[in-house]
Design a protein around this motif. Structure first.
Motif, PDB file in Angstrom:
ATOM      1  N   VAL A 191      -1.984   7.935  -5.001  1.00 41.07           N
ATOM      2  CA  VAL A 191      -2.856   7.554  -6.112  1.00 41.07           C
ATOM      3  C   VAL A 191      -2.254   7.910  -7.466  1.00 41.07           C
ATOM      4  O   VAL A 191      -2.156   7.076  -8.359  1.00 41.07           O
ATOM      5  CB  VAL A 191      -4.253   8.199  -5.956  1.00 41.07           C
ATOM      6  CG1 VAL A 191      -5.102   7.985  -7.204  1.00 41.07           C
ATOM      7  CG2 VAL A 191      -4.954   7.626  -4.731  1.00 41.07           C
TER       8      VAL A 191
ATOM      9  N   ALA B  15      -6.990   7.387  -1.577  1.00 49.28           N
ATOM     10  CA  ALA B  15      -6.061   6.459  -0.933  1.00 49.28           C
ATOM     11  C   ALA B  15      -6.517   6.044   0.451  1.00 49.28           C
ATOM     12  O   ALA B  15      -6.072   5.020   0.981  1.00 49.28           O
ATOM     13  CB  ALA B  15      -4.665   7.079  -0.862  1.00 49.28           C
TER      14      ALA B  15
ATOM     15  N   GLU C 159      -6.197  12.018  -4.813  1.00 49.58           N
ATOM     16  CA  GLU C 159      -5.335  11.475  -3.763  1.00 49.58           C
ATOM     17  C   GLU C 159      -6.130  11.102  -2.515  1.00 49.58           C
ATOM     18  O   GLU C 159      -5.730  10.209  -1.763  1.00 49.58           O
ATOM     19  CB  GLU C 159      -4.226  12.472  -3.415  1.00 49.58           C
ATOM     20  CG  GLU C 159      -3.187  12.675  -4.499  1.00 49.58           C
ATOM     21  CD  GLU C 159      -2.325  11.448  -4.773  1.00 49.58           C
ATOM     22  OE1 GLU C 159      -2.417  10.462  -4.012  1.00 49.58           O
ATOM     23  OE2 GLU C 159      -1.561  11.483  -5.753  1.00 49.58           O
TER      24      GLU C 159
ATOM     25  N   GLY D  41      -0.234   4.481  -0.522  1.00 56.55           N
ATOM     26  CA  GLY D  41      -0.903   5.685  -0.052  1.00 56.55           C
ATOM     27  C   GLY D  41      -0.853   6.827  -1.041  1.00 56.55           C
ATOM     28  O   GLY D  41      -1.222   7.952  -0.705  1.00 56.55           O
TER      29      GLY D  41
ATOM     30  N   ARG E 226       0.856  -1.183   0.000  1.00 55.03           N
ATOM     31  CA  ARG E 226       0.000   0.000   0.000  1.00 55.03           C
ATOM     32  C   ARG E 226       0.890   1.231   0.000  1.00 55.03           C
ATOM     33  O   ARG E 226       1.587   1.506   0.978  1.00 55.03           O
ATOM     34  CB  ARG E 226      -0.915   0.024   1.230  1.00 55.03           C
ATOM     35  CG  ARG E 226      -1.823   1.250   1.274  1.00 55.03           C
ATOM     36  CD  ARG E 226      -2.690   1.277   2.533  1.00 55.03           C
ATOM     37  NE  ARG E 226      -3.545   2.442   2.538  1.00 55.03           N
ATOM     38  CZ  ARG E 226      -3.160   3.654   2.959  1.00 55.03           C
ATOM     39  NH1 ARG E 226      -1.937   3.834   3.419  1.00 55.03           N
ATOM     40  NH2 ARG E 226      -4.001   4.674   2.914  1.00 55.03           N
TER      41      ARG E 226
ATOM     42  N   SER F 256      -2.149   1.719  -4.634  1.00 49.65           N
ATOM     43  CA  SER F 256      -2.273   2.850  -3.708  1.00 49.65           C
ATOM     44  C   SER F 256      -2.950   2.459  -2.405  1.00 49.65           C
ATOM     45  O   SER F 256      -2.605   2.961  -1.339  1.00 49.65           O
ATOM     46  CB  SER F 256      -3.041   3.994  -4.375  1.00 49.65           C
ATOM     47  OG  SER F 256      -4.375   3.610  -4.679  1.00 49.65           O
ATOM     48  N   ASN F 257      -3.930   1.567  -2.475  1.00 48.50           N
ATOM     49  CA  ASN F 257      -4.739   1.222  -1.303  1.00 48.50           C
ATOM     50  C   ASN F 257      -4.478  -0.175  -0.765  1.00 48.50           C
ATOM     51  O   ASN F 257      -5.036  -0.542   0.261  1.00 48.50           O
ATOM     52  CB  ASN F 257      -6.231   1.352  -1.636  1.00 48.50           C
ATOM     53  CG  ASN F 257      -6.667   2.764  -1.916  1.00 48.50           C
ATOM     54  OD1 ASN F 257      -5.906   3.555  -2.458  1.00 48.50           O
ATOM     55  ND2 ASN F 257      -7.899   3.101  -1.561  1.00 48.50           N
TER      56      ASN F 257
END
Length: 332
Positions: free
Chosen positions: A144, A230, A227, A142, A140, A259-260
């Protein structure tokens, strides 16, 4: 998933003389450092591999000793992160304005928030693959935009075309990465304004058609709002990204997987994945998206992890059609 944190986010011993202005960008400068002990086996190549956009990605390198380098643009500014396994510990160093942000997010980047135990294999192939790959975690970042833009570049083209475009644009319009990265050729991608200022002929030179470049330009205009995705649950994050014309389920899934760390962000609309999943789970290489989703129903909530394991299993159908030929818009 909680890990054992070594409380060392420290600045290395200072030299007798202060670094000259701009030294961090040129390769000098004192790094911030951190050590972290994962709670379970961790395979850095498997975890960080999805961040690599081709063998010459200017934002990512793995060197011969197993050290990984990552250059990115954080909310605090550009940063470079170096990661290496040291026995059962992870040693990290970071440079640039984004150094502290990168070190703070190190456990999440390496899958500390992932829960592999939530995955219950229903097929022998997946059970065997998970057993053989105990170090797989879903990362992850965080962030995007850093995954969204290369995913947009990969829409409807070969991976080689997309990798070349990403490489050209980041090197041409990004900035040299902070820290001792000159020999690696690492660059940080442009900020939103930098992407917005790329002239139309440079997109053309990068072999990026107007549809993809326009999608990127629409995205960077609302970068701050994107963003925010995220930190959103997967359905809300997908909705946020897909508000942008040109961003559909395929692009949002490819972005949010990174991103997540979204374990259920299954990639639909892919040219090859339905056939790979169909072949692996039902000996049906002609499966479409609908059939793929049906086969993945037992893994609801963990469908992305299931597809990662299928791809790692090596059980993929033999190619029976010519490779998609790269396009070229430069001479049009």
């Amino acid at each position: 998933m909680a890990g054992r944190f070594a409380p060392r986010t420290t600045r290395a011993a200072l030299p007798h003389q202060a670094a000259a202005p701009g030294a961090a960008a040129s390769g000098a400068g004192t790094p911030r450092t951190r050590e972290w002990t994962p709670p379970a086996p961790l395979d850095l190549r498997l975890v960080l591999g999805p961040l690599r956009r081709g063998p010459a990605d200017p934002t990512f390198r793995m060197v011969g000793d197993g050290t990984f380098w990552r250059a990115t643009r954080t909310p605090a500014g550009p940063g470079t992160l170096r990661i290496a396994a040291r026995g059962d510990r992870i040693a990290a160093a970071a440079w640039g304005p984004g150094a502290d942000w990168l070190l703070e997010g190190l456990p999440a980047l390496l899958g500390a928030e992932d829960d592999p135990e939530a995955f219950v294999p229903r097929h022998r192939l997946l059970a065997l693959t998970r057993h053989r790959r105990p170090g797989l975690r879903l990362l992850r970042t965080g962030l995007v935009l850093e995954s969204l833009i290369p995913s947009i570049l990969e829409q409807k083209v070969t991976t080689d075309e997309a990798y070349r475009a990403w490489r050209h644009l980041v090197r041409r319009f990004g900035t040299p990465a902070p820290g001792p990265t000159a020999d690696l050729g690492l660059h940080v991608m442009p900020d939103p304004r930098g992407w917005a200022m790329i002239p139309s002929w440079e997109w053309h030179k990068a072999n990026v058609d107007a549809k993809r470049s326009s999608t990127i330009l629409r995205a960077v205009r609302v970068a701050r709002r994107l963003e925010e995705a995220a930190t959103m649950p997967l359905p809300e994050a997908q909705t946020r990204l897909q508000l942008i014309p040109g961003i559909g389920p395929w692009t949002s899934a490819e972005t949010l997987q990174r991103s997540n760390g979204a374990p259920d962000a299954v990639t639909v609309g892919d040219l090859h994945l339905p056939g790979i999943v169909g072949h692996a789970l039902a000996d049906n290489r002609d499966a479409d998206d609908e059939e793929m989703l049906r086969l993945l129903t037992p893994y609801e909530g963990q469908r992305h992890r299931a597809t990662r394991l299928i791809l790692l299993s090596g059980r993929t159908p033999a190619r029976r059609a010519p490779r998609m030929q790269p396009g070229n818009i430069v001479n049009l």
